[in-house]
Design a protein around this motif. Structure first.
Motif, mmCIF file in Angstrom:
data_model
loop_
_atom_site.group_PDB
_atom_site.id
_atom_site.type_symbol
_atom_site.label_atom_id
_atom_site.label_comp_id
_atom_site.label_asym_id
_atom_site.label_seq_id
_atom_site.Cartn_x
_atom_site.Cartn_y
_atom_site.Cartn_z
ATOM 1 N N GLY A 41 0.807 -1.221 0.000
ATOM 2 C CA GLY A 41 0.000 0.000 0.000
ATOM 3 C C GLY A 41 0.833 1.261 0.000
ATOM 4 N N ASP A 42 0.186 2.361 -0.376
ATOM 5 C CA ASP A 42 0.831 3.661 -0.365
ATOM 6 C C ASP A 42 -0.216 4.706 -0.013
ATOM 7 O OD1 ASP A 42 2.704 5.573 -0.508
ATOM 8 O OD2 ASP A 42 2.965 5.543 -2.684
ATOM 9 N N ALA A 43 0.242 5.786 0.581
ATOM 10 C CA ALA A 43 -0.677 6.843 0.992
ATOM 11 C C ALA A 43 -1.011 7.752 -0.183
ATOM 12 C CB ALA A 43 -0.063 7.648 2.139
ATOM 13 N N SER A 177 -2.844 9.945 11.040
ATOM 14 C CA SER A 177 -2.325 10.309 9.716
ATOM 15 C C SER A 177 -2.626 9.227 8.684
ATOM 16 C CB SER A 177 -0.819 10.560 9.797
ATOM 17 O OG SER A 177 -0.533 11.620 10.683
ATOM 18 N N VAL A 178 -2.515 7.962 9.099
ATOM 19 C CA VAL A 178 -2.837 6.869 8.174
ATOM 20 C C VAL A 178 -4.305 6.914 7.787
ATOM 21 C CG1 VAL A 178 -3.036 4.367 7.986
ATOM 22 C CG2 VAL A 178 -0.957 5.376 8.914
ATOM 23 N N ALA A 179 -5.192 7.136 8.750
ATOM 24 C CA ALA A 179 -6.621 7.176 8.453
ATOM 25 C C ALA A 179 -6.976 8.357 7.553
ATOM 26 C CB ALA A 179 -7.427 7.233 9.745
ATOM 27 N N VAL A 180 -6.242 9.467 7.671
ATOM 28 C CA VAL A 180 -6.532 10.646 6.865
ATOM 29 C C VAL A 180 -6.044 10.468 5.431
ATOM 30 C CG1 VAL A 180 -5.976 13.094 6.553
ATOM 31 C CG2 VAL A 180 -6.604 12.233 8.802
ATOM 32 N N ARG A 181 -4.890 9.843 5.248
ATOM 33 C CA ARG A 181 -4.238 9.838 3.948
ATOM 34 C C ARG A 181 -4.307 8.508 3.194
ATOM 35 N NH1 ARG A 181 0.199 13.246 3.973
ATOM 36 N NH2 ARG A 181 0.822 12.222 2.020
ATOM 37 N N CYS A 182 -4.812 7.454 3.795
ATOM 38 C CA CYS A 182 -4.813 6.142 3.143
ATOM 39 C C CYS A 182 -6.248 5.699 2.878
ATOM 40 C CB CYS A 182 -4.085 5.103 4.003
ATOM 41 S SG CYS A 182 -2.321 5.465 4.225
ATOM 42 N N GLU A 183 -6.373 4.789 1.910
ATOM 43 C CA GLU A 183 -7.688 4.273 1.576
ATOM 44 C C GLU A 183 -8.230 3.394 2.692
ATOM 45 O OE1 GLU A 183 -8.013 1.060 -1.223
ATOM 46 O OE2 GLU A 183 -5.849 1.077 -1.549
ATOM 47 N N ARG A 184 -9.501 3.044 2.577
ATOM 48 C CA ARG A 184 -10.199 2.343 3.658
ATOM 49 C C ARG A 184 -9.576 0.986 3.964
ATOM 50 N NH1 ARG A 184 -16.383 1.445 2.545
ATOM 51 N NH2 ARG A 184 -16.149 3.701 2.230
#
Length: 488
Positions: A41-43, A177-184
């Motif tokens: 995965g990637d942000a 930050s992960v929840a803001v910038r990454c997909e579900r």
């Protein structure tokens, strides 16, 4: 005698069953979030929202390399530095306490290697420094370093559960930050791995730790959803503006097309009739021939001036329009003079207060009269035309009616009069060009006169009716509201 047992034949139904495709697909979907979170995965890139920046003062320009700095990144670096210092100090205190306890009781574990203290301090501070630019990489660094932090805390620290305050703060910020910038899917994988790790390390604190981690993830996901909705709304507004701009362009093109049609149809009709009638009227008289040619030249110059005014906005790359006044009711007499010079008998009647009309109303009224007279000249030469312009309350009413055209030698030579084409003849007149469509021969126009007049009236909220009258001829009746335009 030895009896050999008979072997049963192999049956296809007894072969080992392969897992169904649905089971494999379900397992792949369940594992995919963890694979994305840990490896693939990637942000997403940062949102294009305006960020807080700090501009370097001029007197510090020679000392500081950059001209502006992102305040969020600067705050993260400052927090990373503070957490590094706190973790180093806490780890050294733990080591000192463990050394004293080991001296007092050799059965107590001694201090941890000093390198571990620096590593746990880096493991707490580095994810904070990375979370704004690379949030998923920051979580992976934290996931790698957390086992060492937990080991040191359980070995030399006296903290239950084995999570230092600095590590908790770091991990919650990284989760956000992960929840803001990454997909579900990535967010779900990170959350599930967090809950699983807490359950393995310290089951007693699993419930509270799960709640805290879930709050951070849900808060970050809510921010992401709101930012995504805002970005989608901005894109929709941009598409709406582009559609409105395209619609404005189409409306402007239609307006220019109407203006061009009115200007060209009127002036070219008069010029064509004059050019054909002048030699017949002069009959060898040089003075009358020169006067007729001079009148044709004046009409040509007037047509050129009108065309320049209409096309001026197209020539200017900056979209500036010509400031020359648009024609209005004060120039109806010029149309009447041109029509009379072309052989029509024009009677004009005015009533009511016609001065001070809105410019759009006057221009539309002028063009309607111009188009009606032009069609009468083309399709009913020599006819009698009555033009009635009246102001009745909040409306401006126009009525242009012409009788049947007079058949003359000039008219027959010009191709007008009776039997001049389908839909034309002695009974045709103003607006007949549009009413007959493209049935006429080439050169009579594309049949857009009546359409253009109706569009002009409709743009002002008015009406226009046109059609033949009893006894031959044609009638155009237009009603243009003026009260609303004046108040605007």
């Amino acid at each position: 005698m030895i009896r050999v047992p008979r072997l049963r034949p192999f049956r296809r139904s007894e072969a080992p069953r392969r897992p169904r495709p649905g089971v494999r697909e379900t397992g792949r979907k369940l594992v995919r979030p963890f694979v994305l979170a840990l490896f693939e995965g990637d942000a997403d890139p940062p949102f294009a929202a305006r960020r807080l920046t700090f501009r370097t003062p001029r007197w510090l320009g020679s000392l500081v390399p950059g001209r502006s700095y992102d305040l969020v990144q600067a705050a993260d670096l400052l927090l990373a530095f503070v957490l590094y210092g706190i973790m180093i100090s806490t780890g050294l205190d733990w080591n000192d306490a463990a050394a004293r306890a080991h001296i007092a009781d050799p059965r107590v574990p001694g201090p941890a290697p000093l390198i571990f203290m620096y590593l746990i301090a880096i493991g707490v501070s580095l994810p904070i420094a990375l979370r704004d630019r690379w949030p998923l990489a920051a979580w992976r660094v934290a996931a790698v370093m957390l086992p060492l932090i937990v080991y040191v805390t359980m070995t030399v620290g006296d903290v239950v559960p084995p999570y230092p305050i600095a590590a908790i703060l770091m991990y919650l910020l990284v989760l956000y930050s992960v929840a803001v910038r990454c997909e579900r899917r990535i967010t779900v994988g990170v959350w599930a791995l967090t809950v699983l790790t807490v359950w393995i390390v310290h089951p007693d604190s699993m419930f509270l730790a799960t709640i805290i981690a879930s709050v951070a993830v849900l808060f970050g996901y809510n921010v992401r959803a709101r930012r995504t909705a805002t970005a989608r709304l901005v894109r929709e507004e941009q598409r709406t503006r582009e559609a409105e701009s395209a619609q404005s362009v189409l409306e402007e093109r239609a307006r220019i097309a109407r203006e061009l049609h009115d200007v060209v149809a009127h002036h070219m009709s008069v010029i064509a009739i004059q050019a054909e009638a002048v030699p017949l009227k002069a009959a060898g008289d040089v003075a009358q021939l020169e006067a007729g040619l001079a009148e044709i030249r004046a009409l040509s110059l007037e047509a050129i001036a009108d065309l320049r005014q209409v096309l001026g906005v197209l020539r200017d790359p900056q979209g500036r329009t010509d400031t020359a006044p648009q024609p209005g009711l004060d120039r109806v007499d010029e149309l009447v003079s041109n029509a009379r010079a072309a052989g029509l008998t024009v009677l004009v009647k005015r009533s009511g207060a016609l001065d001070g009309q809105p410019q759009a109303v006057e221009l539309s009224a002028y063009r309607i009269v111009q188009e009606s007279l032009s069609n009468a000249m083309r399709h009913a030469p020599g006819a009698t035309v009555a033009v009635d312009i009246a102001r009745l309350g909040d409306e401006l009413r126009l009525r242009i009616i012409n009788g049947p055209g007079a058949v003359t030698d000039a008219g027959a030579g010009a191709g007008f009069g009776a039997g001049s084409g389908p839909g034309f003849g002695a009974g045709s007149g103003a607006g007949q060009e549009a009413a007959s469509g493209a049935a006429g021969p080439p050169g009579r126009g594309a049949g857009q006169g009546l359409v253009g007049m109706r569009e002009r009236a409709a743009l002002l909220g008015g009406t226009l009716d046109a059609g033949p009258v009893d006894g031959g001829g044609f009638e155009v009746v237009a009603t243009l509201p003026v009260a609303e335009r004046e108040s605007a």
